[in-house]
Design a protein around this motif. Structure first.
Motif, PDB file in Angstrom:
ATOM      1  N   ARG A  47      13.803 -21.993  57.954  1.00 50.40           N
ATOM      2  CA  ARG A  47      14.950 -20.504  57.721  1.00 50.40           C
ATOM      3  C   ARG A  47      13.474 -19.681  56.747  1.00 50.40           C
ATOM      4  N   LEU A  48      12.154 -20.277  55.901  1.00 48.90           N
ATOM      5  CA  LEU A  48      11.849 -20.064  55.160  1.00 48.90           C
ATOM      6  C   LEU A  48      11.166 -19.192  55.552  1.00 48.90           C
ATOM      7  N   LYS A  49      10.165 -19.477  56.997  1.00 46.16           N
ATOM      8  CA  LYS A  49       9.661 -19.037  57.814  1.00 46.16           C
ATOM      9  C   LYS A  49       9.241 -17.921  58.247  1.00 46.16           C
ATOM     10  N   THR A  50      10.714 -17.635  59.293  1.00 50.95           N
ATOM     11  CA  THR A  50      11.812 -16.921  59.657  1.00 50.95           C
ATOM     12  C   THR A  50      11.356 -15.402  58.453  1.00 50.95           C
ATOM     13  N   LYS A  51      12.571 -16.143  57.226  1.00 56.62           N
ATOM     14  CA  LYS A  51      12.389 -14.981  56.546  1.00 56.62           C
ATOM     15  C   LYS A  51      10.860 -14.514  56.210  1.00 56.62           C
ATOM     16  N   LEU A  52      10.018 -14.929  55.549  1.00 52.67           N
ATOM     17  CA  LEU A  52       8.349 -14.439  55.360  1.00 52.67           C
ATOM     18  C   LEU A  52       8.358 -13.410  56.599  1.00 52.67           C
ATOM     19  N   ALA A  53       8.070 -14.401  57.901  1.00 54.61           N
ATOM     20  CA  ALA A  53       7.577 -13.462  58.727  1.00 54.61           C
ATOM     21  C   ALA A  53       9.054 -12.336  59.072  1.00 54.61           C
ATOM     22  N   GLU A  54       9.964 -11.851  59.005  1.00 51.19           N
ATOM     23  CA  GLU A  54      11.033 -10.494  58.472  1.00 51.19           C
ATOM     24  C   GLU A  54      10.214 -10.124  57.570  1.00 51.19           C
ATOM     25  N   GLU A  55       9.982 -10.024  56.649  1.00 49.67           N
ATOM     26  CA  GLU A  55       9.170  -9.674  55.868  1.00 49.67           C
ATOM     27  C   GLU A  55       7.652  -8.761  55.667  1.00 49.67           C
ATOM     28  N   ALA A  56       7.662  -9.530  56.080  1.00 53.21           N
ATOM     29  CA  ALA A  56       6.108  -9.452  56.669  1.00 53.21           C
ATOM     30  C   ALA A  56       5.908  -7.951  58.004  1.00 53.21           C
ATOM     31  N   LEU A  98       5.541  -2.897  59.022  1.00 51.70           N
ATOM     32  CA  LEU A  98       6.218  -0.799  59.974  1.00 51.70           C
ATOM     33  C   LEU A  98       6.213   0.581  58.614  1.00 51.70           C
ATOM     34  N   TYR A  99       7.004  -0.459  57.156  1.00 48.37           N
ATOM     35  CA  TYR A  99       7.109   0.345  55.928  1.00 48.37           C
ATOM     36  C   TYR A  99       6.054   1.472  56.060  1.00 48.37           C
ATOM     37  N   ALA A 100       4.745   0.131  56.224  1.00 46.62           N
ATOM     38  CA  ALA A 100       3.446   0.917  55.544  1.00 46.62           C
ATOM     39  C   ALA A 100       2.827   1.940  56.263  1.00 46.62           C
ATOM     40  N   TRP A 101       3.164   1.955  57.005  1.00 50.11           N
ATOM     41  CA  TRP A 101       2.873   2.904  58.388  1.00 50.11           C
ATOM     42  C   TRP A 101       3.494   4.151  57.961  1.00 50.11           C
ATOM     43  N   MET A 102       4.922   4.351  58.496  1.00 56.26           N
ATOM     44  CA  MET A 102       5.688   5.527  57.741  1.00 56.26           C
ATOM     45  C   MET A 102       5.657   6.189  56.449  1.00 56.26           C
ATOM     46  N   GLU A 103       5.286   5.092  55.320  1.00 58.58           N
ATOM     47  CA  GLU A 103       4.782   5.499  53.804  1.00 58.58           C
ATOM     48  C   GLU A 103       3.219   6.742  54.467  1.00 58.58           C
ATOM     49  N   ARG A 104       2.476   5.976  55.036  1.00 57.06           N
ATOM     50  CA  ARG A 104       1.227   6.293  55.524  1.00 57.06           C
ATOM     51  C   ARG A 104       1.565   7.760  55.957  1.00 57.06           C
ATOM     52  N   ASN A 105       2.031   8.647  56.912  1.00 53.05           N
ATOM     53  CA  ASN A 105       1.848   9.043  57.522  1.00 53.05           C
ATOM     54  C   ASN A 105       3.450  10.007  57.533  1.00 53.05           C
ATOM     55  N   LEU A 117      -1.001  -5.728  65.334  1.00 55.73           N
ATOM     56  CA  LEU A 117      -2.577  -6.776  65.196  1.00 55.73           C
ATOM     57  C   LEU A 117      -2.761  -6.721  63.548  1.00 55.73           C
ATOM     58  N   GLU A 118      -3.030  -5.998  62.667  1.00 59.69           N
ATOM     59  CA  GLU A 118      -3.078  -5.179  61.915  1.00 59.69           C
ATOM     60  C   GLU A 118      -2.397  -6.657  60.650  1.00 59.69           C
ATOM     61  N   ALA A 119      -0.992  -6.880  61.207  1.00 63.61           N
ATOM     62  CA  ALA A 119      -0.125  -7.613  60.783  1.00 63.61           C
ATOM     63  C   ALA A 119      -0.370  -9.155  60.784  1.00 63.61           C
ATOM     64  N   LYS A 120      -1.434  -9.311  61.919  1.00 63.38           N
ATOM     65  CA  LYS A 120      -0.785 -10.584  62.216  1.00 63.38           C
ATOM     66  C   LYS A 120       0.732 -11.102  62.487  1.00 63.38           C
ATOM     67  N   LEU A 121       1.441  -9.871  63.320  1.00 64.40           N
ATOM     68  CA  LEU A 121       2.767 -10.338  64.506  1.00 64.40           C
ATOM     69  C   LEU A 121       2.835 -10.413  65.690  1.00 64.40           C
ATOM     70  N   SER A 122       3.938 -11.315  65.526  1.00 65.58           N
ATOM     71  CA  SER A 122       3.760 -11.176  67.240  1.00 65.58           C
ATOM     72  C   SER A 122       5.006 -10.502  67.159  1.00 65.58           C
TER      73      SER A 122
END
Lengths: 254, 424
Positions: B283-292, B297-304, B319-324
């Motif tokens: 569960r912790l793993k899922t939650k951390l991935a979710e937060e990441a 995504l938010y960082a991209w929107m904030e930047r642009n 790729l940058e956030a190492k997400l699948s």
């Protein structure tokens, strides 16, 4: 010796040996009353051994210990003890409040279980160290600083006159250090005598009224202002003292 | 269907299991598990000596004999560790085998003597629960009751002795007498258990129920009760299976039963059990991935400064956030992320979650920068989740965040964060 004027703690020619190797030699010392007293010295100087010997936890090779002029056995009720927190297994099945209540055991006598008054005292002590919200927390879930505060609360629950604390500031966070020093000052305000094994030379002058400088032998003891000097520190630490505490840098530069 | 004899056996082993579960709990917590093994092996020569002196099988004489050799054994262990460089484990091993060897020698001697064959002492090696008769049960019951009473009376003393012996001594508990009392309890349990479980398996009866019980509770009192139940249950099961189902020897079946209970506990216990632990980790793993994923995504929107991300930008972000991509699907499934017309955007809840998560992370960053100058009721290292964040620090840290121009800077027009920042 007249009991009324006897020092809270006095030791005479105290010696302790581990495996035939002397750790403390011929220490003679009488403490002032109602002060915070720092026990200072390098690693392996016998700081912890000194308080354990005074507490009767180790066999003495020689010498005597008196509490208010009486042998330790007769005065156990007057003494509170904070061991090093690494000395116990924190995975023991119990909670924070229960550990603090152990401070009441000495006053209970055989077979008696702690009751509501003891519980109230324990809760008040937890509150003093800022841990009241953690009373029901399982002890294995505490951080190092919280463990230290629980041990401090347990000692407060002993309602003692003289306290011995073994490295209470070792490896704790800033919040815990502040909480501990606050408790120490409150104890002094109530005229308790507190011995603290301490290794951070920077804070010695801020925290302690008196110091005991120890390196197997007693190097010096007395009020911090007069005793905590460069000369005495050099004697205590020998060549091992690389960095002198701040205040000395300033005085030596000026 | 119940033969009275079989009933005595079942009752006897249950009582024995119960008692050894209780005493064993303290041995377990004092990390004296092997001490039980040493004492049961050391009991053998003591019992043989008692038989040679008295010429009869007398429980009381056996107790005295076992206590004497047990004392000598524990003295030997203390002596070896105190006066040589040998560590405790080696000392335990040495002592255990020497005393067991001595016991076997004496046992052989007794077997060759005139009344040796009737002695039945060899049954003490592996135990013979089937030999428990009514009078044995009476003894067993009385001694067990005595042991349990002593444990209850000295509960607080035994607890402190197990948790913090140095502190116990500093408040005036007589450590040596208490240690002796504890050894007395242990040896007595061993002696009453030998007939049923035998020298070799007795230690398992002391330790296994306690080790199993530890999984289920965080309170000593409860642990002792659970260990007693587990011990009693293994005694019951063991003798039941061996008496009614098969012709197998009782002692080993009892040990196997309690081991089965141990494995069950290790797997299934809430919180401490392996399954619960694995589930929490997942569960912790899922939650951390979710937060990441949310913060990336938010960082991209904030930047642009845009409310939606074109699909074409996704590979670079992932790729940058190492997400699948799977982690994005997870957010879509939760209804936090909407995918339409070749674009990705947050739902209202999604916006709030993303904003809050980003804000929390940045508050923590700025707290770390100013840790020494900020008074907090909880140290920084202990705040892991948003819910643990101390409310009274919010205003200060938010101010610092703005001063560093590090506060989250984007939200669609219809949403506005509260005065305290975020959506709480």
């Amino acid at each position: 010796m007249k009991q009324k004027h006897a020092a809270p703690v006095s030791v005479e020619r105290l010696s302790v040996a581990y495996h035939k190797k002397p750790v403390l030699r011929e220490i003679t010392y009488a403490s002032p009353e109602g002060e915070l007293i720092g026990i200072i010295g390098p690693n392996g100087a016998g700081k912890s051994t000194f308080i354990k010997a005074v507490l009767g936890l180790l066999p003495l090779t020689g010498g005597t210990v008196h509490i208010y002029g009486q042998p330790y056995r007769a005065t156990q009720q007057l003494i509170g003890y904070v061991p090093q927190r690494e000395s116990v297994d924190w995975d023991f099945p119990t909670d924070v409040l229960d550990v603090v209540m152990m401070g009441r055991y000495g006053k209970l006598g055989w077979f008696k279980r702690p009751g509501k008054p003891d519980r109230d005292i324990a809760m008040a002590c937890l509150d003093k160290v800022g841990m009241a919200d953690f009373a029901k927390r399982q002890i294995s879930q505490l951080s190092g600083g919280q463990q230290q505060r629980v041990f401090l609360a347990r000692a407060l629950a002993q309602d003692a006159t003289i306290y011995f604390m073994d490295e209470p500031f070792a490896g704790v966070d800033a919040a815990t250090e502040k909480a501990i020093i606050q408790v120490l000052q409150e104890l002094r305000a109530h005229n308790k005598t507190v011995f603290v094994v301490h290794h951070d030379l920077q804070t010695v002058t801020d925290y302690f009224d008196s110091v005991i400088l120890l390196n197997m032998r007693l190097i010096a003891a007395g009020p911090t202002k007069e005793t905590f000097t460069v000369e005495n520190l050099q004697k205590t630490y020998g060549g091992r003292l690389a960095i002198l505490p701040r205040q000395f840098d300033l005085t030596m530069m000026g | 269907m119940f033969e009275p004899n079989a009933l005595w056996v079942v009752a006897g082993t249950s009582v024995l299991g119960l008692t050894s579960g209780i005493i064993g709990s303290f041995a377990f917590l004092r990390k004296r598990g092997l001490m039980g093994d040493v004492l049961s092996h050391a009991a053998l020569p003591g019992i043989c000596l008692a038989f040679m002196v008295t010429g009869t099988k007398n429980m009381f004489a056996f107790l005295i004999g076992a206590l004497l050799t047990g004392l000598v054994a524990s003295f030997a262990i203390n002596f070896i560790t105190a006066h040589s460089r040998i560590k405790e484990d080696t000392a335990l091993g040495l002592t255990l085998s020497v005393f067991f060897g001595l016991g076997i020698v004496l046992l052989t001697q007794i077997q060759h003597s005139p009344n040796g064959n009737q002695s039945g002492l060899d049954k003490f090696l592996f135990g013979q629960a089937a030999a428990i008769i009514q009078s044995d049960l009476l003894w067993l019951g009385i001694i067990s009751l005595l042991l349990i009473t002593l444990c209850a009376l000295f509960f607080k003393e035994l607890k402190l002795l197990s948790f913090d012996p140095a502190f116990a001594k500093s408040i005036g508990f007589p450590l040596r007498p208490l240690e002796f009392l504890f050894m007395l309890l242990l040896v007595t349990t061993v002696v009453i258990g030998l007939q049923a479980a035998g020298v070799i398996l007795m230690a398992a009866l002391l330790i296994t129920p306690a080790a199993a019980a530890r999984y289920w509770t965080e309170r000593l009192g409860q642990m002792v009760v659970i260990a007693a139940c587990f011990g009693g249950l293994s005694g019951l099961l063991g003798s039941w299976i061996s008496t009614f189902g098969t012709q197998l020897s009782t002692g080993p079946i009892i040990v196997l039963s309690s081991t089965a209970l141990f494995f069950l506990s290790m797997l299934c216990a809430p919180r401490r059990g392996l399954i619960a632990k694995g589930w929490r980790a997942a569960r912790l793993k899922t939650k951390l991935a979710e937060e990441a994923a949310l913060t990336a995504l938010y960082a991209w929107m904030e930047r642009n400064q845009q409310p939606a991300i074109p699909e074409s930008e996704l590979p670079a972000i992932l790729l940058e956030a190492k997400l699948s991509p799977k982690q994005l699907d997870n957010l879509v499934r939760k209804g936090w992320l909407c995918r339409q017309d070749g674009e990705l955007t947050f739902s209202e809840t999604g916006w709030k979650e993303a904003y809050n998560t980003t804000l929390f992370q940045r508050l923590m960053e700025v707290w770390a920068m100013y840790e020494t100058s900020i008074d907090s009721p909880v140290p920084l290292q202990e705040v892991g989740r948003k819910e643990e964040f101390p409310a009274q620090l919010r205003r200060t840290l938010l101010g610092l965040l703005h001063r560093h121009q590090h506060a989250p800077r984007y939200l669609p027009d219809h949403l506005a964060p509260s005065e305290q920042g975020g959506f709480l």
